[in-house]
Every structure is written in C-alpha cells, then in structure tokens.
Motif scaffolding. Structure first.
Motif, PDB file in Angstrom:
ATOM      1  N   VAL A 255     111.628  37.045  88.523  1.00 58.70           N
ATOM      2  CA  VAL A 255     110.893  36.281  89.522  1.00 58.70           C
ATOM      3  C   VAL A 255     110.585  37.145  90.739  1.00 58.70           C
ATOM      4  O   VAL A 255     109.449  37.239  91.188  1.00 58.70           O
ATOM      5  N   SER A 256     111.598  37.785  91.288  1.00 57.59           N
ATOM      6  CA  SER A 256     111.404  38.619  92.475  1.00 57.59           C
ATOM      7  C   SER A 256     112.594  39.544  92.646  1.00 57.59           C
ATOM      8  O   SER A 256     113.643  39.347  92.030  1.00 57.59           O
ATOM      9  N   GLY A 257     112.404  40.555  93.482  1.00 54.50           N
ATOM     10  CA  GLY A 257     113.482  41.469  93.814  1.00 54.50           C
ATOM     11  C   GLY A 257     114.032  41.164  95.192  1.00 54.50           C
ATOM     12  O   GLY A 257     113.358  40.566  96.031  1.00 54.50           O
ATOM     13  N   LEU A 258     115.267  41.582  95.434  1.00 50.63           N
ATOM     14  CA  LEU A 258     115.899  41.322  96.729  1.00 50.63           C
ATOM     15  C   LEU A 258     115.736  42.479  97.715  1.00 50.63           C
ATOM     16  O   LEU A 258     116.200  42.395  98.847  1.00 50.63           O
ATOM     17  N   GLY A 259     115.132  43.552  97.275  1.00 52.05           N
ATOM     18  CA  GLY A 259     114.848  44.638  98.207  1.00 52.05           C
ATOM     19  C   GLY A 259     115.982  45.616  98.445  1.00 52.05           C
ATOM     20  O   GLY A 259     115.858  46.514  99.281  1.00 52.05           O
TER      21      GLY A 259
ATOM     22  N   PRO B 200     112.413  21.220  89.496  1.00 53.88           N
ATOM     23  CA  PRO B 200     111.909  21.273  90.872  1.00 53.88           C
ATOM     24  C   PRO B 200     112.904  21.862  91.870  1.00 53.88           C
ATOM     25  O   PRO B 200     112.517  22.601  92.773  1.00 53.88           O
ATOM     26  N   ALA B 201     114.181  21.543  91.730  1.00 52.54           N
ATOM     27  CA  ALA B 201     115.171  22.093  92.661  1.00 52.54           C
ATOM     28  C   ALA B 201     115.246  23.608  92.543  1.00 52.54           C
ATOM     29  O   ALA B 201     115.392  24.314  93.546  1.00 52.54           O
ATOM     30  N   ASP B 202     115.140  24.110  91.325  1.00 53.28           N
ATOM     31  CA  ASP B 202     115.175  25.555  91.133  1.00 53.28           C
ATOM     32  C   ASP B 202     113.956  26.213  91.761  1.00 53.28           C
ATOM     33  O   ASP B 202     114.048  27.319  92.297  1.00 53.28           O
ATOM     34  N   ASP B 203     112.800  25.554  91.711  1.00 56.46           N
ATOM     35  CA  ASP B 203     111.609  26.094  92.348  1.00 56.46           C
ATOM     36  C   ASP B 203     111.806  26.208  93.854  1.00 56.46           C
ATOM     37  O   ASP B 203     111.360  27.169  94.483  1.00 56.46           O
ATOM     38  N   ARG B 204     112.480  25.232  94.449  1.00 56.53           N
ATOM     39  CA  ARG B 204     112.737  25.283  95.887  1.00 56.53           C
ATOM     40  C   ARG B 204     113.625  26.476  96.222  1.00 56.53           C
ATOM     41  O   ARG B 204     113.377  27.198  97.188  1.00 56.53           O
TER      42      ARG B 204
ATOM     43  N   LYS C 176     113.958  29.216  94.555  1.00 59.66           N
ATOM     44  CA  LYS C 176     113.200  30.459  94.350  1.00 59.66           C
ATOM     45  C   LYS C 176     112.394  30.803  95.596  1.00 59.66           C
ATOM     46  O   LYS C 176     112.322  31.968  95.995  1.00 59.66           O
ATOM     47  N   ARG C 177     111.787  29.808  96.229  1.00 60.49           N
ATOM     48  CA  ARG C 177     110.992  30.069  97.433  1.00 60.49           C
ATOM     49  C   ARG C 177     111.868  30.583  98.570  1.00 60.49           C
ATOM     50  O   ARG C 177     111.458  31.430  99.358  1.00 60.49           O
ATOM     51  N   VAL C 178     113.094  30.055  98.650  1.00 64.25           N
ATOM     52  CA  VAL C 178     114.026  30.509  99.691  1.00 64.25           C
ATOM     53  C   VAL C 178     114.415  31.963  99.466  1.00 64.25           C
ATOM     54  O   VAL C 178     114.514  32.755 100.404  1.00 64.25           O
ATOM     55  N   LEU C 179     114.613  32.328  98.220  1.00 62.67           N
ATOM     56  CA  LEU C 179     115.164  33.639  97.907  1.00 62.67           C
ATOM     57  C   LEU C 179     114.120  34.731  97.807  1.00 62.67           C
ATOM     58  O   LEU C 179     114.452  35.908  97.836  1.00 62.67           O
TER      59      LEU C 179
END
Length: 290
Positions: A157-161, A271-275, A277-280
């Motif tokens: 999904v994304s990296g944490l940098g 839906p909760a997991d999508d929320r 993901k946006r935070v992280l």
C-alpha cells in the motif's frame, strides 16, 4: 469501540517505524519511546552488550506491571535466543482501537488471511513473491506489478519512509567507470551478497545483467563490507556508507529501497482498514499505488 488488528514484526527497525508513525499521529510519543527503549535494552542483554542481575522472569514481571497499553513476551522458538520481544499494543484512533499484534512473519500472516493489514520489510516481499524478469525492478511502485495474483492476495500500500538502500559496492580496481546496473551487465566474476538476498538481487538487477556473474557469500564472522572488498564487487544495505569506505569500497548506484511497508490483503479488508491506511500513508513515499 471497533478494533482494527494489524500484524507487525516483534522487533527491529520495521516495528520501531510503525510505533513512531502512530505516535506522531496520535500525539503519544512517550508510549512508543517506552516500548522501543525496552526492546532495545532487551536486545542489548541478549547480545551481551548490557548486563543485569535480574532474571528474565523478574524483568517480564516488571514490564507486566507497566502501562496496560502494551505487552511483551519471551521468544520461545527453538534454536533462537530467548529474547524478550513485542507482543501487542492498543492505540486509540477516534472511534476505533488499533491493535498492533506481534508476529514473527507479518507478511506470511497476511498471506494466510489472518490479518487484513500488516507491516513488514519490503525486502521480504521481494524475497518471497516478486517474479524475476530480464529487466530490473527499480522502485516500490513496480513491486505489485511483479506479484502473481495466483500466488497471493497481498499487495503493498505505502512505505513508511524509513529508507536505506541496497547499494552496489566495489573496490576501486574493479569499479572502472560508473558503478551502476550497466556496469554489472558488462561484468563477469564474483558478486558478494548476503545469502538471503539472492532472489532480491536478481529482481532488482535483472536476470539479463547477471549472465557471467557468480554469487559468493560472507564467511562466518566476516563483515559484509570486508567480504565484498575481497570479492571486488557486491551488493549490501547501506545507510551512510562510512563502513564501506573504511574498507576501501566505492559506493555505486542505489539499486532499491529497503523500507518498512504497509501491506494489505484486500480480500480481508473493510472500511475501518481503509481509514487506518489513510492515517498511515506518508505525504511522500517511494511507493505510488497503481
């Protein structure tokens, strides 16, 4: 209150990156700092760089009397040092609770559909499921394209940098010209790597460039940089490159980022997991989901 369970490593840089990201978002750095300092202290005891008169059971008892938000446990895997490692931590995120659950292999836990979300090193994804191809894999954005959907439902999904790099290193006598993938294409001879990274190196360099190359590995007790200096050419994860330079090595192309990544098994998420993901997701990352 709804809960979101997320698989995380039991120790190491990826776990610390997750704790720091959630602490920054929730404004609770003290909790993250306590967990990180506890695990670093226990690692030092295991490695013999720190000593204590208290038994492991006394220390576990002390930790259990600390904040109820997190727990640690003793690693009981056969053949491994019985180090105290991360167990679980609960964080409040508005109407949700985020429960970080320690796993030895979070990526594999997601592959087995035990979690919808998890964090692990991008390296493990390359080592296990990314397909090999003649052309090199150059960045995080290309990783999902190389995962066979018949093999796993898990995607990045994304990296944490928290990025360090798998980097080409060579002695000056070998590094004649630019030390990059094109150099490897023309090179014939030994390339020193860590044994666990063989498939990763094949993916990020490309199989065509490795014709005429023979992988070799550091011997027991030999530093990777020293082994690369002996072989002439190698690939190793570097941060500043100072240790490599101390061994007389030239730093070449950064082949691929080694980063903590958020993983998702889309067949399990909601839906909760999508929320979450946006935070992280960071503002900027090597990974742009396609």
């Amino acid at each position: 209150m709804a809960a979101i369970s997320v698989a995380v490593p039991r120790k190491g840089r990826p776990l610390e990156a997750v704790l720091e990201r959630l602490a920054a978002h929730t404004g609770t750095p003290d909790l993250a700092d306590e967990v990180i300092s506890t695990l670093r202290y226990e690692k030092a005891i295991t490695k013999g760089t720190q000593s204590t008169d208290r038994s492991v059971y006394d220390r576990l008892a002390d930790y259990s009397r600390g904040p109820a938000d997190y727990t640690v446990l003793r690693d009981s895997r056969e053949g491994f040092p019985r180090r105290i490692a991360f167990d679980a931590l609960t964080w409040s995120l508005g109407d949700y609770e985020v429960r970080l659950v320690g796993r030895e292999e979070p990526f594999r836990a997601l592959r087995k559909h035990e979690f919808a979300l998890g964090f692990d090193s991008a390296d493990l994804v390359l080592e296990e499921v990314v397909g090999l191809a003649p052309d090199p894999l150059r960045d995080m954005a290309d990783v999902n394209d190389r995962i066979d959907p018949r093999d796993t439902d898990v995607r990045l999904v994304s990296g944490l940098g928290d990025t360090v790099y798998h980097t080409l290193l060579a002695t000056p006598s070998v590094a004649d010209g630019d030390l990059d993938r094109s150099f490897v294409e023309e090179y014939a001879g030994p390339v020193c790597i860590s044994p666990r990274y063989e498939r990763l190196v094949e993916a990020v360099v490309g199989t065509d460039a490795l014709d005429g190359v023979e992988f070799c590995y550091p011997g027991d007790g030999v530093e990777e940089e020293a082994a690369i200096a002996n072989a002439g050419l190698g690939v190793y994860v570097t941060v500043t490159g100072s240790t490599a330079r101390d061994h007389g090595l030239v730093l070449g192309e950064r082949l691929f980022p080694s980063e903590t990544v958020l993983l998702e098994n889309a067949s399990e998420s909601g839906p909760a997991d999508d929320r979450l993901k946006r935070v992280l997701e960071p503002l900027e990352t090597e990974l742009a989901v396609r």
